[in-house]
Design a protein around this motif. Structure first.
Motif, PDB file in Angstrom:
ATOM      1  N   MET A   1      33.256   3.676  48.714  1.00 47.60           N
ATOM      2  CA  MET A   1      33.954   4.771  49.360  1.00 47.60           C
ATOM      3  C   MET A   1      35.323   4.968  48.716  1.00 47.60           C
ATOM      4  SD  MET A   1      34.903   5.194  53.405  1.00 47.60           S
ATOM      5  CE  MET A   1      33.171   5.228  53.832  1.00 47.60           C
ATOM      6  N   THR A   2      35.691   6.236  48.497  1.00 47.21           N
ATOM      7  CA  THR A   2      36.976   6.553  47.893  1.00 47.21           C
ATOM      8  C   THR A   2      38.113   6.199  48.843  1.00 47.21           C
ATOM      9  OG1 THR A   2      35.987   8.357  46.644  1.00 47.21           O
ATOM     10  CG2 THR A   2      38.357   8.415  46.916  1.00 47.21           C
ATOM     11  N   SER A   3      39.148   5.571  48.314  1.00 49.62           N
ATOM     12  CA  SER A   3      40.327   5.250  49.116  1.00 49.62           C
ATOM     13  C   SER A   3      41.353   6.356  48.930  1.00 49.62           C
ATOM     14  CB  SER A   3      40.901   3.903  48.681  1.00 49.62           C
ATOM     15  OG  SER A   3      42.044   3.588  49.436  1.00 49.62           O
ATOM     16  N   VAL A   4      41.644   7.084  50.004  1.00 51.47           N
ATOM     17  CA  VAL A   4      42.571   8.212  49.955  1.00 51.47           C
ATOM     18  C   VAL A   4      43.956   7.743  50.392  1.00 51.47           C
ATOM     19  CG1 VAL A   4      43.086  10.502  50.891  1.00 51.47           C
ATOM     20  CG2 VAL A   4      40.704   9.839  50.431  1.00 51.47           C
ATOM     21  N   PRO A   5      45.000   8.012  49.606  1.00 48.73           N
ATOM     22  CA  PRO A   5      46.353   7.626  50.029  1.00 48.73           C
ATOM     23  C   PRO A   5      46.805   8.418  51.246  1.00 48.73           C
ATOM     24  CG  PRO A   5      46.442   8.969  48.047  1.00 48.73           C
ATOM     25  CD  PRO A   5      44.993   8.693  48.296  1.00 48.73           C
ATOM     26  N   HIS A   6      47.825   7.902  51.914  1.00 51.51           N
ATOM     27  CA  HIS A   6      48.366   8.554  53.101  1.00 51.51           C
ATOM     28  C   HIS A   6      49.776   9.075  52.838  1.00 51.51           C
ATOM     29  CE1 HIS A   6      45.067   6.337  54.957  1.00 51.51           C
ATOM     30  NE2 HIS A   6      45.239   7.056  56.046  1.00 51.51           N
ATOM     31  N   VAL A   7      50.140  10.096  53.590  1.00 56.40           N
ATOM     32  CA  VAL A   7      51.504  10.588  53.651  1.00 56.40           C
ATOM     33  C   VAL A   7      52.057  10.204  55.017  1.00 56.40           C
ATOM     34  CG1 VAL A   7      52.947  12.665  53.754  1.00 56.40           C
ATOM     35  CG2 VAL A   7      51.115  12.494  52.042  1.00 56.40           C
ATOM     36  N   VAL A   8      53.257   9.647  55.034  1.00 57.66           N
ATOM     37  CA  VAL A   8      53.896   9.281  56.295  1.00 57.66           C
ATOM     38  C   VAL A   8      54.720  10.472  56.779  1.00 57.66           C
ATOM     39  CG1 VAL A   8      55.428   7.678  57.484  1.00 57.66           C
ATOM     40  CG2 VAL A   8      53.970   6.859  55.616  1.00 57.66           C
ATOM     41  N   LEU A   9      54.360  10.997  57.952  1.00 60.34           N
ATOM     42  CA  LEU A   9      55.064  12.146  58.522  1.00 60.34           C
ATOM     43  C   LEU A   9      56.410  11.713  59.104  1.00 60.34           C
ATOM     44  CD1 LEU A   9      52.017  13.889  60.246  1.00 60.34           C
ATOM     45  CD2 LEU A   9      52.944  14.271  57.944  1.00 60.34           C
ATOM     46  N   ASN A  10      57.220  12.700  59.481  1.00 64.20           N
ATOM     47  CA  ASN A  10      58.596  12.396  59.883  1.00 64.20           C
ATOM     48  C   ASN A  10      58.705  11.645  61.206  1.00 64.20           C
ATOM     49  OD1 ASN A  10      58.151  14.461  61.744  1.00 64.20           O
ATOM     50  ND2 ASN A  10      59.360  15.975  60.603  1.00 64.20           N
ATOM     51  N   ASN A  11      57.594  11.484  61.928  1.00 64.32           N
ATOM     52  CA  ASN A  11      57.618  10.657  63.145  1.00 64.32           C
ATOM     53  C   ASN A  11      56.871   9.338  62.957  1.00 64.32           C
ATOM     54  OD1 ASN A  11      54.980  11.569  63.092  1.00 64.32           O
ATOM     55  ND2 ASN A  11      54.899  12.079  65.275  1.00 64.32           N
ATOM     56  N   GLY A  12      56.543   9.018  61.692  1.00 63.27           N
ATOM     57  CA  GLY A  12      55.903   7.751  61.380  1.00 63.27           C
ATOM     58  C   GLY A  12      54.392   7.775  61.382  1.00 63.27           C
ATOM     59  N   VAL A  13      53.780   8.864  61.830  1.00 59.85           N
ATOM     60  CA  VAL A  13      52.323   8.982  61.821  1.00 59.85           C
ATOM     61  C   VAL A  13      51.838   9.169  60.385  1.00 59.85           C
ATOM     62  CG1 VAL A  13      50.406  10.498  62.520  1.00 59.85           C
ATOM     63  CG2 VAL A  13      52.156   9.847  64.186  1.00 59.85           C
ATOM     64  N   LYS A  14      50.734   8.522  60.044  1.00 55.94           N
ATOM     65  CA  LYS A  14      50.174   8.624  58.703  1.00 55.94           C
ATOM     66  C   LYS A  14      49.003   9.598  58.681  1.00 55.94           C
ATOM     67  CE  LYS A  14      51.283   3.875  57.314  1.00 55.94           C
ATOM     68  NZ  LYS A  14      50.719   2.583  56.845  1.00 55.94           N
ATOM     69  N   ILE A  15      48.996  10.504  57.699  1.00 54.55           N
ATOM     70  CA  ILE A  15      47.909  11.457  57.504  1.00 54.55           C
ATOM     71  C   ILE A  15      47.317  11.257  56.116  1.00 54.55           C
ATOM     72  CG2 ILE A  15      49.581  13.215  56.760  1.00 54.55           C
ATOM     73  CD1 ILE A  15      47.649  15.364  57.756  1.00 54.55           C
ATOM     74  N   PRO A  16      45.983  11.208  55.986  1.00 53.92           N
ATOM     75  CA  PRO A  16      45.393  11.146  54.653  1.00 53.92           C
ATOM     76  C   PRO A  16      45.862  12.336  53.806  1.00 53.92           C
ATOM     77  CG  PRO A  16      43.731  10.659  56.316  1.00 53.92           C
ATOM     78  CD  PRO A  16      44.955  11.147  57.052  1.00 53.92           C
ATOM     79  N   GLN A  17      46.189  12.062  52.547  1.00 56.64           N
ATOM     80  CA  GLN A  17      46.723  13.133  51.703  1.00 56.64           C
ATOM     81  C   GLN A  17      45.654  14.154  51.339  1.00 56.64           C
ATOM     82  OE1 GLN A  17      48.637  11.879  48.052  1.00 56.64           O
ATOM     83  NE2 GLN A  17      49.655  13.857  47.772  1.00 56.64           N
ATOM     84  N   LEU A  18      44.400  13.749  51.344  1.00 56.87           N
ATOM     85  CA  LEU A  18      43.309  14.683  51.079  1.00 56.87           C
ATOM     86  C   LEU A  18      42.365  14.677  52.278  1.00 56.87           C
ATOM     87  CD1 LEU A  18      41.485  15.288  47.753  1.00 56.87           C
ATOM     88  CD2 LEU A  18      40.175  15.117  49.846  1.00 56.87           C
TER      89      LEU A  18
END
Length: 274
Positions: A1-18
């Motif tokens: 399975m592909t490992s997708v990096p995350h972006v950390v939002l301004n409240n600390g929540v992480k969202i997959p970049q893709l």
């Protein structure tokens, strides 16, 4: 399975970049498309009330058997439901269709400036955030003036602004505004609905990297730091769009793609849509 990096939002929540978008996917096709995406390794799904397919997304989530905390689900408030009380009611309706007890990101779909309701709408979204019904809140298609007014008159800076963004519409000034204020940039129509995939600059880069033109454009987004949500209903294309983490564009490649900006919108103008 592909490992997708995350972006950390301004409240600390992480969202997959893709992630995986379901714009213009009929509800009865959405479940199979989302299941194919989840099987391919996507863990972020982006829908909206106006797409009419929140229920299809919900069926896929239920059928996948994946733990809820492994998924990042975004939906959006439609224009007709703006206003404080209407926003809260529309959110509950969307949540019921999704079959969830919370969403990870809730967005105002358009600013609709002539209606002038986005401030009251935002206050309702702040309540949803405080109550834990949405882990993060943001906007879509907001221009700098809309964002500035929101920040001047409220307490929560949007975590995300989801905008039309691709090599033909690079939105440099808006991306700079986001960076200055800690707002993540998320790209919808990241491939310009295919309008740019025959551009010589893109096909030449794709040939050298032995990748498709779409993969090159998605890689361009990722290297700029954008969150990106390509859409497809074709399993092979769904898998292709997430297979973008085994190569890197050079500085020269990025410069060549930077020359393609021409103000090309495939969707409405946020300043005039109401």
């Amino acid at each position: 399975m592909t490992s997708v990096p995350h972006v950390v939002l301004n409240n600390g929540v992480k969202i997959p970049q893709l992630g995986f978008g379901v714009f213009q996917v009929e509800d009865d096709r959405t479940t199979d498309a989302v299941l194919a995406a989840l099987e391919a390794g996507y863990r972020s799904i982006d829908t909206a009330a106006v797409y009419g397919n929140e229920a299809g997304v919900g069926r896929a989530i239920a059928a996948s058997g994946l733990p809820r905390d492994e998924l990042f689900v975004t939906t959006k408030l439609w224009n007709d439901d703006q206003g404080h009380d209407a926003t809260l009611a529309a959110f509950e309706a969307g949540l019921a269709k999704l079959g969830l007890d919370h969403v990870d990101l809730y967005l105002i779909h358009w600013p609709t400036p002539a209606r002038d309701r986005y401030l009251d709408t935002w206050r309702a979204m702040e309540k949803l955030l405080a109550d834990g019904r949405a882990r993060a809140i943001g906007v879509s298609n907001f221009q700098p003036a809309h964002l500035q007014r929101l920040m001047d008159e409220s307490d929560v800076v949007p975590a995300v602004n989801q905008i039309e963004l691709h090599p033909g519409l690079q939105q440099a000034a808006l991306r700079d505004f986001h960076a200055q204020h800690g707002i993540a940039t998320e790209a919808w129509s990241p491939l310009a609905q295919g309008a740019l995939l025959q551009e010589e600059a893109i096909t030449e880069i794709a040939g050298r990297h032995e990748k498709t033109a779409a993969q090159v454009v998605l890689r361009w987004h990722l290297q700029l730091g954008n969150i990106v949500i390509p859409k497809s209903v074709t399993p092979a294309r769904i898998r292709e769009n997430i297979d973008v983490f085994d190569f890197e564009l050079s500085a020269g490649d990025m410069d060549a793609l930077g020359t393609l900006d021409r103000g090309l919108r495939t969707g409405p103008d946020p300043d005039t849509l109401n």
